[in-house]
Design a protein around this motif. Structure first.
Motif, PDB file in Angstrom:
ATOM      1  N   VAL A  41     -20.924  96.894 -23.070  1.00 51.82           N
ATOM      2  CA  VAL A  41     -19.755  96.163 -23.553  1.00 51.82           C
ATOM      3  C   VAL A  41     -19.623  96.390 -25.058  1.00 51.82           C
ATOM      4  CG1 VAL A  41     -18.662  93.883 -23.713  1.00 51.82           C
ATOM      5  CG2 VAL A  41     -20.280  94.373 -21.849  1.00 51.82           C
ATOM      6  N   PRO A  42     -18.489  96.886 -25.538  1.00 53.25           N
ATOM      7  CA  PRO A  42     -18.348  97.056 -26.989  1.00 53.25           C
ATOM      8  C   PRO A  42     -18.476  95.715 -27.694  1.00 53.25           C
ATOM      9  CG  PRO A  42     -16.243  97.400 -25.884  1.00 53.25           C
ATOM     10  CD  PRO A  42     -17.272  97.252 -24.815  1.00 53.25           C
ATOM     11  N   ALA A  43     -19.223  95.716 -28.803  1.00 51.04           N
ATOM     12  CA  ALA A  43     -19.473  94.471 -29.531  1.00 51.04           C
ATOM     13  C   ALA A  43     -18.432  94.211 -30.609  1.00 51.04           C
ATOM     14  CB  ALA A  43     -20.867  94.524 -30.167  1.00 51.04           C
ATOM     15  N   ARG A  44     -17.713  95.251 -31.008  1.00 47.24           N
ATOM     16  CA  ARG A  44     -16.723  95.129 -32.071  1.00 47.24           C
ATOM     17  C   ARG A  44     -15.482  95.932 -31.697  1.00 47.24           C
ATOM     18  NH1 ARG A  44     -21.656  95.967 -34.704  1.00 47.24           N
ATOM     19  NH2 ARG A  44     -22.372  94.111 -35.787  1.00 47.24           N
ATOM     20  N   THR A  45     -14.401  95.689 -32.395  1.00 48.87           N
ATOM     21  CA  THR A  45     -13.181  96.459 -32.152  1.00 48.87           C
ATOM     22  C   THR A  45     -13.209  97.799 -32.856  1.00 48.87           C
ATOM     23  OG1 THR A  45     -12.055  95.333 -33.981  1.00 48.87           O
ATOM     24  CG2 THR A  45     -11.759  94.410 -31.767  1.00 48.87           C
ATOM     25  N   SER A  46     -14.071  97.920 -33.880  1.00 53.77           N
ATOM     26  CA  SER A  46     -14.131  99.165 -34.651  1.00 53.77           C
ATOM     27  C   SER A  46     -15.411  99.933 -34.364  1.00 53.77           C
ATOM     28  CB  SER A  46     -14.066  98.871 -36.151  1.00 53.77           C
ATOM     29  OG  SER A  46     -12.830  98.288 -36.476  1.00 53.77           O
ATOM     30  N   ALA A  47     -15.264 101.236 -34.207  1.00 52.38           N
ATOM     31  CA  ALA A  47     -16.418 102.119 -34.093  1.00 52.38           C
ATOM     32  C   ALA A  47     -16.928 102.429 -35.495  1.00 52.38           C
ATOM     33  CB  ALA A  47     -16.020 103.412 -33.373  1.00 52.38           C
ATOM     34  N   ALA A  48     -18.122 102.988 -35.570  1.00 55.36           N
ATOM     35  CA  ALA A  48     -18.735 103.300 -36.866  1.00 55.36           C
ATOM     36  C   ALA A  48     -18.346 104.692 -37.333  1.00 55.36           C
ATOM     37  CB  ALA A  48     -20.249 103.168 -36.751  1.00 55.36           C
ATOM     38  N   ALA A  49     -17.059 104.981 -37.327  1.00 54.63           N
ATOM     39  CA  ALA A  49     -16.547 106.275 -37.779  1.00 54.63           C
ATOM     40  C   ALA A  49     -15.165 106.051 -38.379  1.00 54.63           C
ATOM     41  CB  ALA A  49     -16.482 107.267 -36.623  1.00 54.63           C
ATOM     42  N   GLY A  50     -14.719 107.034 -39.139  1.00 55.63           N
ATOM     43  CA  GLY A  50     -13.411 106.925 -39.760  1.00 55.63           C
ATOM     44  C   GLY A  50     -12.286 107.242 -38.794  1.00 55.63           C
ATOM     45  N   ALA A  51     -11.072 106.889 -39.199  1.00 58.35           N
ATOM     46  CA  ALA A  51      -9.884 107.195 -38.394  1.00 58.35           C
ATOM     47  C   ALA A  51      -9.778 108.707 -38.204  1.00 58.35           C
ATOM     48  CB  ALA A  51      -8.645 106.665 -39.113  1.00 58.35           C
ATOM     49  N   PRO A  52      -9.320 109.184 -37.073  1.00 55.10           N
ATOM     50  CA  PRO A  52      -8.736 108.436 -35.945  1.00 55.10           C
ATOM     51  C   PRO A  52      -9.759 108.023 -34.891  1.00 55.10           C
ATOM     52  CG  PRO A  52      -8.438 110.769 -35.562  1.00 55.10           C
ATOM     53  CD  PRO A  52      -9.173 110.635 -36.874  1.00 55.10           C
ATOM     54  N   TYR A  53     -11.033 108.025 -35.237  1.00 56.73           N
ATOM     55  CA  TYR A  53     -12.104 107.724 -34.273  1.00 56.73           C
ATOM     56  C   TYR A  53     -12.692 106.340 -34.500  1.00 56.73           C
ATOM     57  CZ  TYR A  53     -11.648 112.730 -33.892  1.00 56.73           C
ATOM     58  OH  TYR A  53     -11.131 113.989 -33.733  1.00 56.73           O
ATOM     59  N   ASP A  54     -11.892 105.425 -35.008  1.00 55.69           N
ATOM     60  CA  ASP A  54     -12.409 104.116 -35.372  1.00 55.69           C
ATOM     61  C   ASP A  54     -12.137 103.026 -34.339  1.00 55.69           C
ATOM     62  OD1 ASP A  54      -9.716 104.356 -35.925  1.00 55.69           O
ATOM     63  OD2 ASP A  54      -9.788 103.115 -37.728  1.00 55.69           O
ATOM     64  N   ASP A  55     -11.419 103.337 -33.274  1.00 48.91           N
ATOM     65  CA  ASP A  55     -11.160 102.334 -32.240  1.00 48.91           C
ATOM     66  C   ASP A  55     -12.294 102.356 -31.221  1.00 48.91           C
ATOM     67  OD1 ASP A  55      -9.201 100.387 -30.898  1.00 48.91           O
ATOM     68  OD2 ASP A  55      -9.747 101.793 -29.296  1.00 48.91           O
ATOM     69  N   ALA A  56     -13.068 101.285 -31.183  1.00 46.97           N
ATOM     70  CA  ALA A  56     -14.274 101.240 -30.351  1.00 46.97           C
ATOM     71  C   ALA A  56     -13.969 101.454 -28.869  1.00 46.97           C
ATOM     72  CB  ALA A  56     -14.991  99.908 -30.549  1.00 46.97           C
ATOM     73  N   LEU A  57     -12.926 100.821 -28.376  1.00 49.97           N
ATOM     74  CA  LEU A  57     -12.625 100.912 -26.942  1.00 49.97           C
ATOM     75  C   LEU A  57     -12.201 102.317 -26.541  1.00 49.97           C
ATOM     76  CD1 LEU A  57     -12.896  98.653 -24.880  1.00 49.97           C
ATOM     77  CD2 LEU A  57     -10.436  98.365 -24.973  1.00 49.97           C
ATOM     78  N   THR A  58     -11.380 102.949 -27.355  1.00 50.44           N
ATOM     79  CA  THR A  58     -10.943 104.318 -27.061  1.00 50.44           C
ATOM     80  C   THR A  58     -12.123 105.278 -27.066  1.00 50.44           C
ATOM     81  OG1 THR A  58      -8.778 103.880 -28.021  1.00 50.44           O
ATOM     82  CG2 THR A  58      -9.416 106.184 -27.796  1.00 50.44           C
ATOM     83  N   VAL A  59     -12.982 105.137 -28.065  1.00 47.81           N
ATOM     84  CA  VAL A  59     -14.152 106.011 -28.159  1.00 47.81           C
ATOM     85  C   VAL A  59     -15.080 105.789 -26.966  1.00 47.81           C
ATOM     86  CG1 VAL A  59     -16.230 106.524 -29.511  1.00 47.81           C
ATOM     87  CG2 VAL A  59     -14.034 106.243 -30.660  1.00 47.81           C
ATOM     88  N   LEU A  60     -15.309 104.535 -26.601  1.00 48.80           N
ATOM     89  CA  LEU A  60     -16.197 104.245 -25.472  1.00 48.80           C
ATOM     90  C   LEU A  60     -15.613 104.768 -24.163  1.00 48.80           C
ATOM     91  CD1 LEU A  60     -18.905 102.897 -24.802  1.00 48.80           C
ATOM     92  CD2 LEU A  60     -17.628 100.794 -24.333  1.00 48.80           C
TER      93      LEU A  60
END
Length: 197
Positions: A41-60
């Protein structure tokens, strides 16, 4: 996670293996262990990367899952779209089903399409769980009266997977956050740096 978007990935793996997978990514997550599956389960809305790879759900949702962690089934809601992913055990590719605002389940552009039969095979390639009749899986594609949240909970219930209480928001005690390794984040940023230029 915001109430406008949420998601889980069910992996046929131990919690330790699922946690290792999280550490090798860029999305901080919780890992919940159940009898035959682990739920990420993603713990945050943001991933640990810069845009455009910063949306946690999309990356997961789009993250590669190593063969030894499969099968894997992902369930996500992105505002006005519900997304279901499935990857059978072994070296199968991930397939996608998108549910639009009218409740129709369609394929995504340039994405391998997930059919009810594909989803049924994905489930059957996993650990021994209760047998789910194919007609029940096919029926999911026609449940247009349900909201996206209700549909995702119905999918996970019909499949007999854990994580329904996370998806419907009633399970909020998810345990510690597993953070990605700094070297994984740096490696990802290095791999995608050309995209930013």
């Amino acid at each position: 996670m915001s109430t406008a978007s949420r998601g889980v990935v069910c992996l046929s793996a131990t919690a330790a293996s699922a946690a290792d997978w999280v550490r090798r990514g860029i999305v901080p997550c919780h890992v919940l262990e159940h009898a035959s599956w682990s739920v990420v389960v993603p713990a945050r809305t943001s991933a640990a990367a810069g845009a455009p790879y910063d949306d946690a759900l999309t990356v997961l949702a789009s993250r590669h899952i190593r063969p030894r962690l499969g099968p894997a089934i992902g369930l996500f809601r992105f505002d006005d779209v519900a997304v279901l992913t499935g990857r059978a055990a072994g070296r199968a590719s991930t397939r996608w089903a998108l549910r639009d605002g009218d409740g129709r389940v369609v394929g995504g552009e340039d994405l391998p399409r997930l059919s009810p039969e594909d989803l049924h095979r994905t489930l059957a390639s996993g650990p021994a769980t209760r047998e789910v009749p194919i007609r029940r899986v096919r029926d999911l594609w026609h449940r247009s009266e349900l909201t996206h949240d209700e549909w995702l909970v119905e999918v996970i219930t019909v499949l007999g997977l854990p994580g329904g209480r996370v998806l419907d928001g009633t399970d909020t005690h998810l345990g510690p956050v597993i953070a990605p390794h700094a070297r994984s984040i740096a490696g990802f940023e290095s791999a995608v740096k050309d995209v930013h230029q």
